[in-house]
Design an enzyme around this catalytic site. Structure first.
Site, short mmCIF file in Angstrom:
data_model
loop_
_atom_site.label_atom_id
_atom_site.label_comp_id
_atom_site.label_asym_id
_atom_site.label_seq_id
_atom_site.Cartn_x
_atom_site.Cartn_y
_atom_site.Cartn_z
N ASP A 107 0.79 -1.26 0.17
CA ASP A 107 0.08 0.04 0.05
C ASP A 107 1.09 1.13 0.09
O ASP A 107 2.15 1.10 0.48
CB ASP A 107 -0.82 0.03 1.31
CG ASP A 107 -2.04 -1.06 1.14
OD1 ASP A 107 -2.14 -1.63 0.17
OD2 ASP A 107 -2.71 -1.01 2.29
N ARG A 158 -0.57 -0.47 -8.83
CA ARG A 158 -2.35 -0.15 -8.54
C ARG A 158 -2.39 1.25 -8.71
O ARG A 158 -1.50 2.13 -7.92
CB ARG A 158 -2.45 -0.71 -6.91
CG ARG A 158 -4.09 -0.32 -6.65
CD ARG A 158 -4.29 -0.41 -5.10
NE ARG A 158 -3.99 -1.61 -4.48
CZ ARG A 158 -3.55 -1.89 -3.39
NH1 ARG A 158 -3.23 -0.91 -2.44
NH2 ARG A 158 -3.04 -3.18 -3.10
P1 FAD Z 1 -14.25 8.78 -5.37
O1 FAD Z 1 -13.54 9.92 -6.03
O2 FAD Z 1 -14.26 8.55 -4.21
O3 FAD Z 1 -15.93 8.66 -5.92
C1 FAD Z 1 -15.98 8.78 -7.22
C2 FAD Z 1 -17.27 7.88 -7.56
O4 FAD Z 1 -17.14 6.57 -7.25
C3 FAD Z 1 -18.56 8.48 -6.78
O5 FAD Z 1 -19.06 9.51 -7.20
C4 FAD Z 1 -19.51 7.13 -6.94
O6 FAD Z 1 -20.18 7.16 -8.18
C5 FAD Z 1 -18.43 6.07 -6.72
N1 FAD Z 1 -18.22 5.65 -5.37
C6 FAD Z 1 -17.01 6.00 -4.67
N2 FAD Z 1 -17.39 5.43 -3.26
C7 FAD Z 1 -18.60 4.89 -3.28
C8 FAD Z 1 -19.33 4.46 -2.34
N3 FAD Z 1 -18.93 4.18 -0.99
N4 FAD Z 1 -20.57 3.77 -2.76
C9 FAD Z 1 -20.94 4.00 -3.80
N5 FAD Z 1 -20.36 4.53 -4.76
C10 FAD Z 1 -19.20 4.83 -4.67
N6 FAD Z 1 -5.68 5.01 -1.16
C11 FAD Z 1 -4.17 5.31 -0.72
O7 FAD Z 1 -3.69 6.46 -0.65
N7 FAD Z 1 -3.11 4.17 -0.71
C12 FAD Z 1 -3.55 2.86 -0.95
O8 FAD Z 1 -2.57 2.04 -0.70
C13 FAD Z 1 -4.79 2.59 -1.31
N8 FAD Z 1 -5.25 1.30 -1.66
C14 FAD Z 1 -6.49 1.07 -2.19
C15 FAD Z 1 -6.71 0.03 -2.61
C16 FAD Z 1 -7.92 -0.47 -3.18
C17 FAD Z 1 -8.27 -1.65 -3.66
C18 FAD Z 1 -8.72 0.62 -3.39
C19 FAD Z 1 -10.15 0.53 -4.04
C20 FAD Z 1 -8.31 1.95 -2.99
C21 FAD Z 1 -7.39 2.34 -2.33
N9 FAD Z 1 -7.23 3.43 -1.77
C22 FAD Z 1 -5.72 3.70 -1.41
C23 FAD Z 1 -7.95 4.65 -1.59
C24 FAD Z 1 -8.10 5.41 -2.89
O9 FAD Z 1 -7.09 6.29 -2.69
C25 FAD Z 1 -9.45 6.39 -2.71
O10 FAD Z 1 -9.37 7.34 -1.72
C26 FAD Z 1 -10.80 5.78 -2.65
O11 FAD Z 1 -10.51 4.55 -3.66
C27 FAD Z 1 -11.78 6.60 -3.13
O12 FAD Z 1 -11.64 7.00 -4.61
P2 FAD Z 1 -12.32 6.34 -5.65
O13 FAD Z 1 -11.58 6.36 -6.96
O14 FAD Z 1 -12.81 4.93 -5.58
O15 FAD Z 1 -13.75 7.40 -5.91
#
Ligand code: FAD
Length: 278
Positions: A107, A158
């Site tokens: 991560d 990732r």
């Molecule tokens: P967002 O910009 O949060 O949302 C965009 C759109 O996605 C929303 O408008 C909606 O349509 C949909 N959406 C988002 N959340 C939801 C919900 N709860 N329910 C329904 N629809 C939703 N971050 C790090 O800094 N370091 C890491 O190592 C790390 N590892 C990760 C590993 C994985 C597998 C994932 C999925 C995320 C990880 N993250 C990590 C978190 C990442 O940085 C984001 O903070 C997080 O994924 C939210 O961003 P998003 O791209 O999902 O969408």
């Protein structure tokens, strides 16, 4: 016990429950990325204790038929003690994963840890010719350069938007800027990488963008989402694409749950609704 408010996002307290969760995911075509909750240990003994648990988890996964890998946090396995401790402990985990054929993700935490994390990743990815992956964050301005450099490294990457509050001198702070950077990073990776692209996002627009880039360039990729977020979409996408669910377990769930709520306040509402529906 994990309180009901957090249990939507955390598989449970023990490795056995986490593996049971993976089994249920696998039955629906989704693979598991298992993470033991823990971070910011300044005592090496705590970091070693979690590393031991990861080795035991690697054994459990390797001895099972489960489709799963692990994901570790740098500050959980020594980075808060020092870079040397981190490199040594990470190497122990990645070497063991390679021996038992279990993939290890790293991560990414806040921007002060990026150099150490990418450096350790690159060294081990070259040592094992893959078998390890790292996360990069679109909100950091430096990431474009990192992603270009990582194109020649034999591991997986990732792509996420970034979960940490970062200062404006190193990070894009407006959502539109982060989204634009995320799209552009995917464009670069699908065009220049040999595969090994993890699309770590729940955003339908980003996932559609990745799918169209895959159609254009033919580059292999996987979609990664978190436990408790858009799970129906995970199962639907798994009918056509490789989908992995990141599932944390353990007793230290507070800061993980806090991050999920801070990045999307509705997550708190979903959690409350889940309790009400019990
Ligand atoms: P967002 O910009 O949060 O949302 C965009 C759109 O996605 C929303 O408008 C909606 O349509 C949909 N959406 C988002 N959340 C939801 C919900 N709860 N329910 C329904 N629809 C939703 N971050 C790090 O800094 N370091 C890491 O190592 C790390 N590892 C990760 C590993 C994985 C597998 C994932 C999925 C995320 C990880 N993250 C990590 C978190 C990442 O940085 C984001 O903070 C997080 O994924 C939210 O961003 P998003 O791209 O999902 O969408």
């Amino acid at each position: 016990m994990i309180p009901p408010i957090a249990s939507r996002f955390v598989a449970g307290e023990s490795p056995a429950v986490a593996l049971e969760h993976v089994r249920r995911l696998n039955d629906r075509g989704v693979e598991g990325i298992v993470n033991l909750l823990g971070e910011h240990y300044d005592d090496r003994a705590d970091a070693e204790a979690d590393a031991d648990e990861y080795l035991s988890l690697i054994d459990d996964l390797s001895n099972s038929e489960l489709e799963a890998c692990i994901s570790v946090k740098p500050s959980q396995i020594g980075l808060s003690v020092g870079e040397e401790a981190f490199r040594e402990i990470l190497e122990r985990i990645v070497d063991y994963g390679a021996k038992r054929d279990v993939f290890v993700w790293i991560d990414m935490e806040d921007h002060t840890t990026t150099d150490a994390t990418l450096g350790a990743y690159e060294r081990l990815a070259r040592k094992h010719d893959g078998g390890v992956g790292v996360c990069v964050q679109a909100n950091l301005k430096r990431t474009r350069e990192d992603v270009e450099r990582l194109a020649d490294v034999p591991g997986k990457v990732r792509f996420v938007k970034g979960a940490y509050d970062e200062p404006a001198d190193v990070a894009y702070t407006r959502k539109e800027e982060v989204n634009r950077a995320y799209r552009e990073l995917l464009e670069y990776a699908f065009e220049h990488y040999d595969g090994g692209i993890g699309v770590g996002s729940h955003d339908p627009e980003m996932i559609d963008h990745a799918i169209s880039l895959h159609d254009e360039y033919g580059t292999d990729f996987e979609i990664q989402m978190l436990m408790g977020v858009r799970e129906d979409a995970q199962y639907d996408l798994a009918e056509e694409y490789e989908v992995w669910q990141y599932l944390p377990y353990g007793t230290r769930w507070k800061s993980y749950f806090y991050r999920r709520v801070m990045e999307r306040k509705e997550n708190l509402w979903f959690a409350v609704r889940a309790i009400a529906g019990r």
